[in-house]
Design a protein around this motif. Structure first.
Motif, PDB file in Angstrom:
ATOM      1  N   VAL A  53     -25.756   8.837 -27.900  1.00 17.68           N
ATOM      2  CA  VAL A  53     -26.843   7.857 -27.795  1.00 17.68           C
ATOM      3  C   VAL A  53     -28.102   8.422 -28.437  1.00 17.68           C
ATOM      4  CG1 VAL A  53     -28.436   6.711 -26.181  1.00 17.68           C
ATOM      5  CG2 VAL A  53     -25.977   6.602 -25.776  1.00 17.68           C
ATOM      6  N   GLY A  54     -28.398   9.694 -28.158  1.00 19.17           N
ATOM      7  CA  GLY A  54     -29.554  10.332 -28.770  1.00 19.17           C
ATOM      8  C   GLY A  54     -29.433  10.451 -30.282  1.00 19.17           C
ATOM      9  N   VAL A  55     -28.254  10.840 -30.751  1.00 22.13           N
ATOM     10  CA  VAL A  55     -28.030  10.953 -32.205  1.00 22.13           C
ATOM     11  C   VAL A  55     -28.176   9.578 -32.860  1.00 22.13           C
ATOM     12  CG1 VAL A  55     -26.379  11.543 -34.012  1.00 22.13           C
ATOM     13  CG2 VAL A  55     -26.536  12.980 -31.974  1.00 22.13           C
ATOM     14  N   LEU A  56     -27.607   8.548 -32.228  1.00 22.83           N
ATOM     15  CA  LEU A  56     -27.720   7.187 -32.767  1.00 22.83           C
ATOM     16  C   LEU A  56     -29.179   6.752 -32.832  1.00 22.83           C
ATOM     17  CD1 LEU A  56     -26.528   4.463 -33.667  1.00 22.83           C
ATOM     18  CD2 LEU A  56     -26.268   3.879 -31.247  1.00 22.83           C
ATOM     19  N   GLN A  59     -30.737   8.384 -35.678  1.00 25.85           N
ATOM     20  CA  GLN A  59     -30.201   7.836 -36.928  1.00 25.85           C
ATOM     21  C   GLN A  59     -30.914   6.527 -37.304  1.00 25.85           C
ATOM     22  OE1 GLN A  59     -25.913   6.843 -36.877  1.00 25.85           O
ATOM     23  NE2 GLN A  59     -25.682   8.366 -38.478  1.00 25.85           N
ATOM     24  N   ILE A  60     -31.194   5.697 -36.309  1.00 28.26           N
ATOM     25  CA  ILE A  60     -31.876   4.422 -36.569  1.00 28.26           C
ATOM     26  C   ILE A  60     -33.359   4.667 -36.818  1.00 28.26           C
ATOM     27  CG2 ILE A  60     -32.485   2.169 -35.598  1.00 28.26           C
ATOM     28  CD1 ILE A  60     -29.833   2.357 -33.989  1.00 28.26           C
ATOM     29  N   GLY A  61     -33.948   5.532 -35.993  1.00 31.68           N
ATOM     30  CA  GLY A  61     -35.352   5.894 -36.164  1.00 31.68           C
ATOM     31  C   GLY A  61     -36.314   4.840 -35.636  1.00 31.68           C
ATOM     32  N   LEU A  65     -35.940   5.255 -31.387  1.00 31.58           N
ATOM     33  CA  LEU A  65     -35.943   6.640 -30.926  1.00 31.58           C
ATOM     34  C   LEU A  65     -36.200   6.739 -29.421  1.00 31.58           C
ATOM     35  CD1 LEU A  65     -35.470   9.239 -32.503  1.00 31.58           C
ATOM     36  CD2 LEU A  65     -37.934   9.503 -32.693  1.00 31.58           C
ATOM     37  N   TRP A  66     -36.971   5.810 -28.878  1.00 26.07           N
ATOM     38  CA  TRP A  66     -37.190   5.817 -27.429  1.00 26.07           C
ATOM     39  C   TRP A  66     -36.597   4.599 -26.743  1.00 26.07           C
ATOM     40  CZ3 TRP A  66     -40.081   2.037 -24.972  1.00 26.07           C
ATOM     41  CH2 TRP A  66     -40.888   1.230 -25.778  1.00 26.07           C
ATOM     42  N   LEU A  67     -36.493   3.460 -27.465  1.00 23.77           N
ATOM     43  CA  LEU A  67     -35.978   2.247 -26.824  1.00 23.77           C
ATOM     44  C   LEU A  67     -34.494   2.339 -26.473  1.00 23.77           C
ATOM     45  CD1 LEU A  67     -37.764  -0.621 -28.802  1.00 23.77           C
ATOM     46  CD2 LEU A  67     -37.980  -0.099 -26.361  1.00 23.77           C
ATOM     47  N   VAL A  68     -33.690   2.919 -27.357  1.00 26.42           N
ATOM     48  CA  VAL A  68     -32.251   3.000 -27.104  1.00 26.42           C
ATOM     49  C   VAL A  68     -31.950   3.924 -25.922  1.00 26.42           C
ATOM     50  CG1 VAL A  68     -29.993   3.631 -28.072  1.00 26.42           C
ATOM     51  CG2 VAL A  68     -31.627   2.327 -29.455  1.00 26.42           C
ATOM     52  N   PRO A  69     -32.481   5.165 -25.909  1.00 22.76           N
ATOM     53  CA  PRO A  69     -32.243   6.007 -24.726  1.00 22.76           C
ATOM     54  C   PRO A  69     -32.825   5.420 -23.443  1.00 22.76           C
ATOM     55  CG  PRO A  69     -32.979   7.339 -26.582  1.00 22.76           C
ATOM     56  CD  PRO A  69     -33.170   5.916 -26.973  1.00 22.76           C
ATOM     57  N   GLY A 161     -29.496  15.049 -27.832  1.00 25.10           N
ATOM     58  CA  GLY A 161     -28.878  14.290 -28.917  1.00 25.10           C
ATOM     59  C   GLY A 161     -29.854  13.995 -30.037  1.00 25.10           C
ATOM     60  N   ILE A 162     -31.098  13.657 -29.686  1.00 22.39           N
ATOM     61  CA  ILE A 162     -32.115  13.417 -30.714  1.00 22.39           C
ATOM     62  C   ILE A 162     -32.370  14.704 -31.503  1.00 22.39           C
ATOM     63  CG2 ILE A 162     -34.567  12.898 -31.074  1.00 22.39           C
ATOM     64  CD1 ILE A 162     -34.309  10.955 -28.643  1.00 22.39           C
ATOM     65  N   GLY A 163     -32.472  15.820 -30.780  1.00 26.54           N
ATOM     66  CA  GLY A 163     -32.646  17.108 -31.458  1.00 26.54           C
ATOM     67  C   GLY A 163     -31.464  17.447 -32.346  1.00 26.54           C
ATOM     68  N   ALA A 164     -30.248  17.165 -31.854  1.00 28.16           N
ATOM     69  CA  ALA A 164     -29.042  17.422 -32.657  1.00 28.16           C
ATOM     70  C   ALA A 164     -29.033  16.533 -33.889  1.00 28.16           C
ATOM     71  CB  ALA A 164     -27.786  17.183 -31.810  1.00 28.16           C
TER      72      ALA A 164
END
Length: 199
Positions: A53-56, A59-61, A65-69, A161-164
């Motif tokens: 979820v974080g990587v996705l 990826q979208i940006g 970046l905060w709405l999906v998580p 995930g965002i960091g990854a």
């Protein structure tokens, strides 16, 4: 988010989560919080889905970046309440495994879905993860503390995930999209293993 900040987030997550997850194992609020915090990292299926979820989101940006998580965490909390209340939800384990497959496949394919679509996908799978957390709450754990614990544990995995995603993205800038495809593909394959009982 720069590379140093991402590295710091990953280091903090790796350092703090295990320490706080097992710091208090008694009953009551402290025990409930610790059990909740530990639950997302207690299974490969939860960890992979939440990191993806974080990587996705990365990826979208943009706002994703905060709405999906955030969507995942909030809907997961609702799913957790259903689990605690004993409301039956069919195919929970299958839904969790499928979440790993789908999220991994989206990352591997490099699909930059609209933020609203990504939020919808996150919400759908969050219900299954939350229900599992809620239904597996220890009898001696405080419900609110336990819920706050698994929400924080999940948020930390999303940050990891965002960091990854950032780190993999930097690798991809130099060596092409293979790294991102490999990461998402590995998660999807692991999801198939979880679904079939191999993992």
């Amino acid at each position: 988010m720069n590379i140093r900040l991402a590295g710091g987030l990953l280091a903090a997550t790796a350092t703090l989560v295990p320490a706080t997850a097992f710091a208090h194992t008694g009953v009551g609020p402290a025990g409930g919080f610790a059990h909740g915090l530990a639950h997302p990292i207690s299974g490969l299926d939860h960890m992979l889905a939440m990191v993806m979820v974080g990587v996705l989101a990365w990826q979208i940006g943009g706002r994703a970046l905060w709405l999906v998580p955030a969507t995942f965490v909030l809907v997961m909390a609702l799913g957790g309440m259903l689990g605690v209340a004993g409301v039956d939800l069919p195919f929970v384990e299958a839904g969790i495994a499928v979440s790993v497959i789908v999220l991994g496949a989206i990352v591997a394919a490099g699909i930059k879905a609209p933020t609203a679509v990504a939020m919808g996908i996150a919400a759908l799978f969050a219900v299954f993860h939350g229900h599992a957390h809620g239904s597996e709450m220890p009898a001696d754990a405080g419900g609110l503390a336990y819920g706050l614990g698994f929400m924080l544990g999940t948020a930390l995995l999303h940050l990891a995930g965002i960091g990854a995603g950032l780190l993999i993205g930097r690798i991809a800038e130099r060596h092409g999209p293979l790294a991102m495809r490999a990461a998402g593909g590995a998660a999807a394959v692991a999801g198939v293993g979880i679904l079939t009982g191999v993992l």
